[in-house]
Enzyme design. Structure first.
Site, PDB file in Angstrom:
ATOM      1  N   GLU A 231       0.887  -1.162   0.000  1.00 23.31           N
ATOM      2  CA  GLU A 231       0.000   0.000   0.000  1.00 23.31           C
ATOM      3  C   GLU A 231       0.917   1.202   0.000  1.00 23.31           C
ATOM      4  O   GLU A 231       1.664   1.418   0.949  1.00 23.31           O
ATOM      5  CB  GLU A 231      -0.924  -0.015   1.217  1.00 23.31           C
ATOM      6  CG  GLU A 231      -2.073   0.995   1.116  1.00 23.31           C
ATOM      7  CD  GLU A 231      -1.716   2.350   1.692  1.00 23.31           C
ATOM      8  OE1 GLU A 231      -1.405   3.255   0.881  1.00 23.31           O
ATOM      9  OE2 GLU A 231      -1.737   2.500   2.916  1.00 23.31           O
ATOM     10  N   CYS A 265      -2.683   8.537   3.815  1.00 23.17           N
ATOM     11  CA  CYS A 265      -2.590   8.045   2.430  1.00 23.17           C
ATOM     12  C   CYS A 265      -3.893   8.263   1.672  1.00 23.17           C
ATOM     13  O   CYS A 265      -3.887   8.607   0.489  1.00 23.17           O
ATOM     14  CB  CYS A 265      -2.226   6.558   2.425  1.00 23.17           C
ATOM     15  SG  CYS A 265      -0.632   6.186   3.198  1.00 23.17           S
TER      16      CYS A 265
END
Length: 463
Positions: A231, A265
């Site tokens: 990720e 994020c």
């Protein structure tokens, strides 16, 4: 690399921790493998009980755990408590549901193919996880909880600026009753990290971090024929349609972009607003951002924290300057932030054109791009014009239409009338440069388990 606790509010070095020795790495892998040999045969109910005890400890000692987060990476104390609570929720989710998710799955088949067939989910071994500093507990738990529930053991390399948070995660499971080696924190060097990946007992690798780190780890894992999940970040679109509730959109937009000082994020980094409501949205959004008071993150009234380090703050300021150099307008908003510490003044970028190099970059700090779209088709085109694909949002009074647009956005998840976020009971994933692999729910359990087919047959003869 130096593992240090540096208070971002004062830039004071609080504590320094030595790198692991090679002998400590070898011992940790030996211990993790020994723990796996026992843990893999531990009843699912007992695995779930351990996670439940860990969740309870987090809740009982919430303030103690939260203060470590605030000290190490500057998160406001309120946001730190929220992260502790979310981590406890994830642990409890697997404690309550993990056993059911790991049950064998009976396959439908023709009578001629056998008497019965089922899929078993079995653990693989040691899972090596490399985690970032922006959510020091959540990032560990979202990977660690499903892997421990599945019967794997975990070796953790955390970011070098949150060593006390990393140690706290290891201690949490120890205090919950885990045997040594079930979750092991190591202050690894980069060379040692590669050696861990190459070790034959390590059966999977999970990383959350930058594209550069992901490329290195994925390459090492691929060379060693290890399954990996990544990720790597996002540049999430926050689309506001002309029929949206503008006041609500602006409020959620400010929250979605500026929580955790913009170091998320999946935060709402690009506001893509339809032309008919652009001016109203920008005015309301600016007013919302201006209410965010910066200051001591331990102060209950502080809303905007410093960034995780002075280096991180300097990087964000450099990106703002780059955007302006290529024609954008940078508007600083709100009362001046403190002159000491890793602060960045909340900033709104407008006039960012597609030839501006910052247009496709992820700015990891309290900076929002507000972009104008002449139509819904253009809004979708702008949303998809990014190398990332982590998340997004669509604000509209017509939820069905919002869902139709959501299906056209190339990304891992889209929220309607809410900023992108992660809850304990929802999956999480991305596409493109946002990474690959999903965690949480049964998806997390399936990442690093072996699905074994078992067929019982009473048919005579051979194929």
């Amino acid at each position: 690399m130096a593992y240090q606790t540096v208070n971002p509010y004062t830039n004071e070095v609080v504590a320094t921790f030595p790198d692991a020795t090679d002998a400590e790495v070898d011992r940790a892998l030996d211990t993790a493998q020994a723990a796996f040999e026992e843990w893999r045969d531990t009843p699912l109910a007992d695995r779930a009980a351990l996670l439940g005890r860990a969740a309870a400890l987090l809740r009982e000692q919430s303030e103690e755990y939260a203060r470590i987060l605030t000290l190490e990476m500057g998160k406001t104390i309120a946001e730190a408590r929220a992260e502790v609570g979310l981590s406890a929720d994830i642990l409890q989710w697997y404690a309550d549901r993990g056993e059911g998710l790991l049950q064998p799955r009976v396959l439908e088949h023709s009578p001629e193919s056998g008497k019965s067939a089922k899929i078993l989910k079995q653990p693989l071994g040691i899972i090596y996880t490399v985690e970032p500093w922006n959510f020091p507990y959540y990032q560990v738990v979202r990977v660690g909880a499903p892997q421990l529930m599945a019967g794997n053991t975990v070796v953790l390399k955390h970011a070098s600026n949150v060593p006390q948070s990393a140690a706290a995660m290891e201690k949490l499971f120890h205090d919950a009753g885990a045997r040594e080696g079930l979750l092991t924190n190591l202050y690894l060097t980069r060379d040692q990290s590669g050696r861990v990946i190459e070790d034959f007992r390590v059966r999977g690798v999970a990383l959350t971090g930058s594209e550069g780190a992901g490329a290195v780890i994925a390459s090492q894992a691929g060379k060693a024929l290890k399954k990996s999940t990544l990720e790597l970040g996002g540049n999430d679109a926050f689309i506001v349609l002309e029929d949206a509730d503008i006041a609500k959109s602006a409020e959620w937009g400010a929250f979605g972009r500026y929580w955790n000082a913009g170091q998320v994020c999946c935060s709402s980094k690009r506001m893509i607003v339809l032309d008919g409501v652009y001016d109203e949205y920008l005015e309301r959004f600016t007013a919302e951002v201006a209410t965010r008071r910066a200051g001591d993150p331990f102060d209950e009234d502080t809303v905007l924290a410093p960034l995780s380090s002075q280096g991180a703050a300097d990087d964000v300021k450099a990106l703002i300057a780059e955007a302006v150099e290529h024609g954008a307008t940078a508007t600083e908003v709100g009362e001046p932030v403190p002159s000491t510490g890793a602060f960045v003044q909340p900033t709104i970028l407008t006039g960012v054109t597609r030839d501006n190099p910052v247009f496709r970059k992820e700015i990891f700090g309290p900076v929002a791009m507000v972009l104008r779209a002449g139509s819904e088709d253009e809004a979708i085109e702008i949303a998809n014009d990014t190398p990332y694909g982590l998340g997004g949002s669509v604000f509209t009074s017509d939820e069905a239409h919002g869902q139709e647009l959501a299906e056209r956005i190339t990304t891992g998840m889209v929220y309607i009338n809410h900023p992108t976020g992660v809850k304990a009971d929802l999956p999480f994933g991305g596409v493109q440069n946002a990474g690959y692999g999903r965690e949480l729910l049964d998806l997390g359990l399936n990442e690093f388990v072996n699905e074994k087919l078992v067929v019982v047959s009473d048919i005579d003869g051979v194929f």
